[in-house]
Design an enzyme around this catalytic site. Structure first.
Site, mmCIF file in Angstrom:
data_model
loop_
_atom_site.group_PDB
_atom_site.id
_atom_site.type_symbol
_atom_site.label_atom_id
_atom_site.label_comp_id
_atom_site.label_asym_id
_atom_site.label_seq_id
_atom_site.Cartn_x
_atom_site.Cartn_y
_atom_site.Cartn_z
ATOM 1 N N GLU A 96 -5.881 88.507 12.338
ATOM 2 C CA GLU A 96 -4.511 88.245 11.925
ATOM 3 C C GLU A 96 -4.368 86.864 11.282
ATOM 4 O O GLU A 96 -5.074 85.932 11.643
ATOM 5 C CB GLU A 96 -3.576 88.337 13.143
ATOM 6 C CG GLU A 96 -3.545 89.748 13.714
ATOM 7 C CD GLU A 96 -2.788 89.892 15.021
ATOM 8 O OE1 GLU A 96 -2.228 90.975 15.228
ATOM 9 O OE2 GLU A 96 -2.759 88.953 15.832
ATOM 10 N N CYS A 113 -1.391 80.131 8.934
ATOM 11 C CA CYS A 113 -2.219 80.020 10.132
ATOM 12 C C CYS A 113 -3.364 81.033 10.007
ATOM 13 O O CYS A 113 -3.132 82.223 9.801
ATOM 14 C CB CYS A 113 -1.327 80.318 11.342
ATOM 15 S SG CYS A 113 -2.182 80.210 12.904
ATOM 16 N N CYS A 120 -12.130 85.589 20.865
ATOM 17 C CA CYS A 120 -12.475 84.198 21.157
ATOM 18 C C CYS A 120 -13.302 84.146 22.434
ATOM 19 O O CYS A 120 -13.109 84.948 23.345
ATOM 20 C CB CYS A 120 -11.203 83.367 21.341
ATOM 21 S SG CYS A 120 -11.496 81.581 21.451
ATOM 22 N N CYS A 124 -9.275 80.457 27.465
ATOM 23 C CA CYS A 124 -8.112 79.717 27.970
ATOM 24 C C CYS A 124 -7.178 80.719 28.669
ATOM 25 O O CYS A 124 -6.865 81.775 28.123
ATOM 26 C CB CYS A 124 -7.383 79.027 26.818
ATOM 27 S SG CYS A 124 -8.446 77.878 25.919
ATOM 28 N N CYS A 127 -3.795 82.143 26.959
ATOM 29 C CA CYS A 127 -3.835 82.578 25.555
ATOM 30 C C CYS A 127 -4.133 84.066 25.447
ATOM 31 O O CYS A 127 -5.073 84.577 26.063
ATOM 32 C CB CYS A 127 -4.904 81.781 24.807
ATOM 33 S SG CYS A 127 -5.041 82.254 23.060
ATOM 34 N N GLU A 168 -11.959 80.072 17.962
ATOM 35 C CA GLU A 168 -12.181 78.629 18.075
ATOM 36 C C GLU A 168 -12.976 78.196 16.832
ATOM 37 O O GLU A 168 -14.178 78.476 16.730
ATOM 38 C CB GLU A 168 -12.970 78.337 19.370
ATOM 39 C CG GLU A 168 -13.541 76.942 19.480
ATOM 40 C CD GLU A 168 -12.523 75.827 19.256
ATOM 41 O OE1 GLU A 168 -11.429 75.867 19.831
ATOM 42 O OE2 GLU A 168 -12.846 74.894 18.484
ATOM 43 N N ASN A 224 -3.189 70.212 26.637
ATOM 44 C CA ASN A 224 -2.610 71.175 27.598
ATOM 45 C C ASN A 224 -2.642 70.786 29.068
ATOM 46 O O ASN A 224 -2.184 71.560 29.916
ATOM 47 C CB ASN A 224 -3.257 72.563 27.445
ATOM 48 C CG ASN A 224 -3.037 73.144 26.064
ATOM 49 O OD1 ASN A 224 -2.139 72.714 25.361
ATOM 50 N ND2 ASN A 224 -3.849 74.091 25.669
ATOM 51 N N CYS A 348 2.280 80.964 18.607
ATOM 52 C CA CYS A 348 1.045 80.403 19.150
ATOM 53 C C CYS A 348 0.572 81.182 20.365
ATOM 54 O O CYS A 348 1.341 81.437 21.287
ATOM 55 C CB CYS A 348 1.265 78.972 19.600
ATOM 56 S SG CYS A 348 1.707 77.862 18.286
HETATM 57 N N1 SAH Z 1 -9.000 77.648 19.621
HETATM 58 C C1 SAH Z 1 -8.261 76.646 18.876
HETATM 59 C C2 SAH Z 1 -7.402 77.269 17.805
HETATM 60 C C3 SAH Z 1 -6.253 78.101 18.336
HETATM 61 S S1 SAH Z 1 -4.804 77.182 18.129
HETATM 62 C C4 SAH Z 1 -7.460 75.778 19.834
HETATM 63 O O1 SAH Z 1 -7.436 76.084 21.013
HETATM 64 O O2 SAH Z 1 -6.909 74.773 19.420
HETATM 65 C C5 SAH Z 1 -3.689 77.993 19.150
HETATM 66 C C6 SAH Z 1 -2.785 77.017 19.856
HETATM 67 O O3 SAH Z 1 -1.851 77.747 20.634
HETATM 68 C C7 SAH Z 1 -3.534 76.108 20.812
HETATM 69 O O4 SAH Z 1 -2.975 74.822 20.775
HETATM 70 C C8 SAH Z 1 -3.254 76.736 22.172
HETATM 71 O O5 SAH Z 1 -3.303 75.768 23.193
HETATM 72 C C9 SAH Z 1 -1.882 77.301 21.966
HETATM 73 N N2 SAH Z 1 -1.605 78.470 22.793
HETATM 74 C C10 SAH Z 1 -2.475 79.394 23.240
HETATM 75 N N3 SAH Z 1 -1.830 80.342 23.943
HETATM 76 C C11 SAH Z 1 -0.532 80.014 23.923
HETATM 77 C C12 SAH Z 1 0.650 80.628 24.450
HETATM 78 N N4 SAH Z 1 0.584 81.773 25.122
HETATM 79 N N5 SAH Z 1 1.829 80.025 24.230
HETATM 80 C C13 SAH Z 1 1.889 78.894 23.512
HETATM 81 N N6 SAH Z 1 0.833 78.279 22.974
HETATM 82 C C14 SAH Z 1 -0.374 78.832 23.184
#
Ligand code: SAH
Length: 370
Positions: A96, A113, A120, A124, A127, A168, A224, A348
């Site tokens: 996506e 984006c 991934c 996390c 996510c 990532e 985070n 996000c």
């Molecule tokens: N893997 C990379 C690129 C993904 S960016 C990274 O972690 O930075 C995606 C962003 O959304 C990251 O900052 C992550 O911390 C945030 N994120 C992930 N899951 C989320 C959620 N459920 N709600 C809000 N932000 C989230």
């Protein structure tokens, strides 16, 4: 020639590699620039569209380096104008990209984006992409094609590219840097690295390699948490590179005049949103030129034997505001990133390339009330 014996997509070839292929094919050198422009400035989906390239050369290119274009699967438009594009790769994987217009029309910003992997590996806990597990790395051609095709769909080139989609990016470092070189090349879309942001969950080795690029793109770090105890729990990568090591890498990252590292901070109720967290955040980032984007958690349920369960909660609006104010009082730049496209799971952490059966929930597009 069968696909099995053919090489990588022509869209993933750097200008020098394309020159080498053109020379080996016995064609004049200027054909390399023509082909590159078709692929990266015009974003063609097939070699047949390369009008000024002789058919024999086009066919030879297709045989040696088949384009294997992404198939546009679904476009969903959110109430706020955000558009989520779902693509099918040549091997049937779903990825996506999200087109995010700025709500402040004066700035005329259009952010894209981009995804860097299918699924991934980083796991996390908050996510949605993590729930897919790791599928595979995307090729540079598949990364770049998200941008050229989104440009055609939007009718304009995005002003900003953020590697904040699925995956990532620093785990897929070689294809990421190849994609950056293609995107920045003057024969193609000619993006300035200042308009490109690479976001990482905290791969310190990758941050150092990114820092060595010249010029480097902007860096965003998904922090985070403010203690290793919490970060270990919600981002397992912290056990390998804890907060101190991660922030040292941020300090080493070259920042030209006026540039800053962005820290993303997903707010999870009762986990990382206390006043003590706000105070620790200030102490941690005090000596790093930075800004903080607070992202209130965008929820999604996980399936358990007992039915769907939400692992986290978004803090109440009041708590979010207080957290921001407390950090801001220290003089630090801190913004709340309002969820864009959350009604179509484009915000996000919501990118999980759901199966078609879930698409019945798409809402028809209606203009955002002013
Ligand atoms: N893997 C990379 C690129 C993904 S960016 C990274 O972690 O930075 C995606 C962003 O959304 C990251 O900052 C992550 O911390 C945030 N994120 C992930 N899951 C989320 C959620 N459920 N709600 C809000 N932000 C989230």
């Amino acid at each position: 020639m069968s696909p099995a014996s053919s090489g990588p997509s022509a869209r993933g070839l750097l200008p020098d590699e394309l020159r080498g292929w053109v020379a080996a094919a016995g064609a004049p050198a200027y054909r390399a620039e023509q082909i590159f422009r078709w692929l990266h400035a015009h974003g063609v989906e097939s070699t047949a569209e390369m009008a000024n390239v002789p058919p024999a050369l086009r066919e030879a290119l297709e045989a040696a380096h088949p384009l294997r274009p992404l198939a546009l699967d679904v476009v969903q438009t959110a109430r706020d104008g955000t558009r989520k594009l779902r693509w099918k790769t040549h091997d049937g994987r779903a990825i996506e990209s999200v087109l995010i217009p700025d709500t402040d029309a004066e700035r005329d910003k259009l952010t894209l984006c981009v995804s860097s992997q299918v699924g991934c590996a980083i796991d996390c806990q908050f996510c949605a992409t993590a729930t897919l597990g790791f599928g595979r790395h995307l090729g540079a051609d598949e990364i770049v094609e998200q941008i050229t095709r989104a440009t055609a769909i939007a009718g304009r080139r995005p002003t900003n590219l953020v590697f904040m989609g699925m995956g990532e990016p620093l785990h897929n470092f070689d294809q990421l840097t190849r994609a950056l070189a293609l995107l920045e090349h003057p024969w193609g879309a000619a993006f300035s690295p200042r308009r490109i942001t690479v976001s990482t969950a905290g791969l310190v080795s990758g941050i150092d390699k990114l820092a060595a690029l010249s010029p480097a793109p902007n860096l965003a770090i998904s922090l985070n948490a403010t203690t290793d105890e919490v970060r270990d729990r919600i981002m397992p990568i912290n056990r390998r590179w804890p907060i101190a090591a991660l922030l040292d890498a941020a300090r080493r990252f070259p920042l030209s005049h006026g540039r800053r590292v962005t820290f993303e901070y997903v707010l999870l109720a009762g986990v990382n949103d206390t006043d003590a967290d706000a105070d620790r955040l200030v102490r941690l980032l005090r000596d790093i030129p930075s800004k903080v984007n607070l992202i209130p958690w965008n929820g999604f349920p996980i399936q358990t034997d007992g039915g769907p369960v939400y692992r986290f909660q978004r803090p109440p609006a009041e708590r979010i505001r207080t957290f921001q104010e407390r950090v801001r009082a220290s003089g630090m730049a801190i913004y709340i990133r309002s969820p864009r496209g959350d009604d179509i799971d484009a915000a996000c952490g919501q990118l999980a390339a759901r199966p078609d059966s879930d698409l019945a929930t798409i809402r028809p597009w209606t203009p955002t009330p002013s």
